[in-house]
Write a protein that holds these residues in place. Structure first.
Motif, short mmCIF file in Angstrom:
data_model
loop_
_atom_site.label_atom_id
_atom_site.label_comp_id
_atom_site.label_asym_id
_atom_site.label_seq_id
_atom_site.Cartn_x
_atom_site.Cartn_y
_atom_site.Cartn_z
N ILE A 119 60.23 -13.08 75.33
CA ILE A 119 61.58 -13.31 74.81
C ILE A 119 62.59 -12.53 75.66
CG2 ILE A 119 61.56 -11.45 73.09
CD1 ILE A 119 63.03 -13.60 71.22
N VAL A 120 63.80 -13.09 75.76
CA VAL A 120 64.89 -12.46 76.50
C VAL A 120 66.09 -12.35 75.56
CG1 VAL A 120 66.52 -12.79 78.43
CG2 VAL A 120 64.08 -13.30 78.75
N ASP A 121 66.80 -11.26 75.68
CA ASP A 121 68.03 -11.02 74.94
C ASP A 121 68.96 -12.24 75.13
OD1 ASP A 121 70.64 -10.22 74.16
OD2 ASP A 121 70.42 -8.22 75.03
N PRO A 122 69.50 -12.79 74.05
CA PRO A 122 70.39 -13.95 74.19
C PRO A 122 71.55 -13.71 75.17
CG PRO A 122 69.91 -13.58 71.87
CD PRO A 122 69.31 -12.42 72.64
N GLN A 123 72.04 -12.46 75.25
CA GLN A 123 73.15 -12.14 76.16
C GLN A 123 72.73 -12.14 77.62
OE1 GLN A 123 76.26 -11.92 74.81
NE2 GLN A 123 75.14 -12.43 72.95
N ALA A 124 71.40 -12.13 77.88
CA ALA A 124 70.90 -12.06 79.26
C ALA A 124 70.23 -13.36 79.70
CB ALA A 124 69.92 -10.90 79.39
N ARG A 125 70.20 -14.36 78.84
CA ARG A 125 69.54 -15.61 79.18
C ARG A 125 70.30 -16.36 80.26
NH1 ARG A 125 67.91 -17.18 72.95
NH2 ARG A 125 66.57 -15.36 72.70
N GLY A 126 69.54 -17.12 81.06
CA GLY A 126 70.15 -17.91 82.13
C GLY A 126 70.54 -17.09 83.34
#
Length: 160
Positions: free
Chosen positions: A82-89
């Motif tokens: 999982i990746v922090d939503p603020q760091a996705r993409g």
């Protein structure tokens, strides 16, 4: 921007639990867990797994992964990615998975790395082939509402 990797510690767990914004994201990350994910649930998973790792950007934890199956000289299977939503993409997930592949190769001398991704996890299905993973099997599963899903199993030869 500084990227680093380290073993997860107890202080990271509440932050990692916050990365799943809804039931669907949590199901992709940790299908066996009940919503909302609690630190105790995540700690229980970590206790049964190997190489639980965080990726930090500028000293802040922005991603997490581990192996739920690991065999020296055999196969390592990635889970709890999982990746922090603020760091996705932003390439964090790719860097984290590449780091886990390196752990599989060096620490476990793995011949291959595998992972599984639900058909509704479009971000995962688009990312994993870019990293060299190829599908090898599809298994029928159900989501928490009893709807049919396909769990797609992918693998990467460790030398790949």
């Amino acid at each position: 921007m500084s990227i680093s990797f380290r073993a997860v510690n107890e202080q990271d767990i509440p932050r990692i639990c916050s990365f799943a914004r809804d039931r669907t994201e949590q199901f992709f990350f940790f299908p066996a867990a009940t919503w909302p994910l609690t630190p105790a649930q995540l700690q229980g998973s970590i206790d049964k797994r190997s190489d639980s790792t965080v990726i930090e950007r500028d000293g802040v934890v922005v991603g997490f992964a581990n192996f739920y199956r690991w065999e020296t000289g055999g196969t390592c299977t990635l889970g709890n990615v999982i990746v922090d939503p603020q760091a996705r993409g932003q390439g964090i997930g790719a860097q984290l998975i590449e780091h886990m592949i390196a752990i599989a190769r060096t620490r476990h001398q793995a011949g291959e790395v595998t992972l599984s991704c639900f058909n509704t996890n479009v971000a995962g299905l688009l990312l994993y082939p870019k990293l060299g993973f190829t599908p090898f099997s599809i298994e029928e599963r159900q989501d928490k509402q009893g709807r049919r899903l396909a769990l797609i199993h992918l693998r990467l030869a460790a030398s790949g």
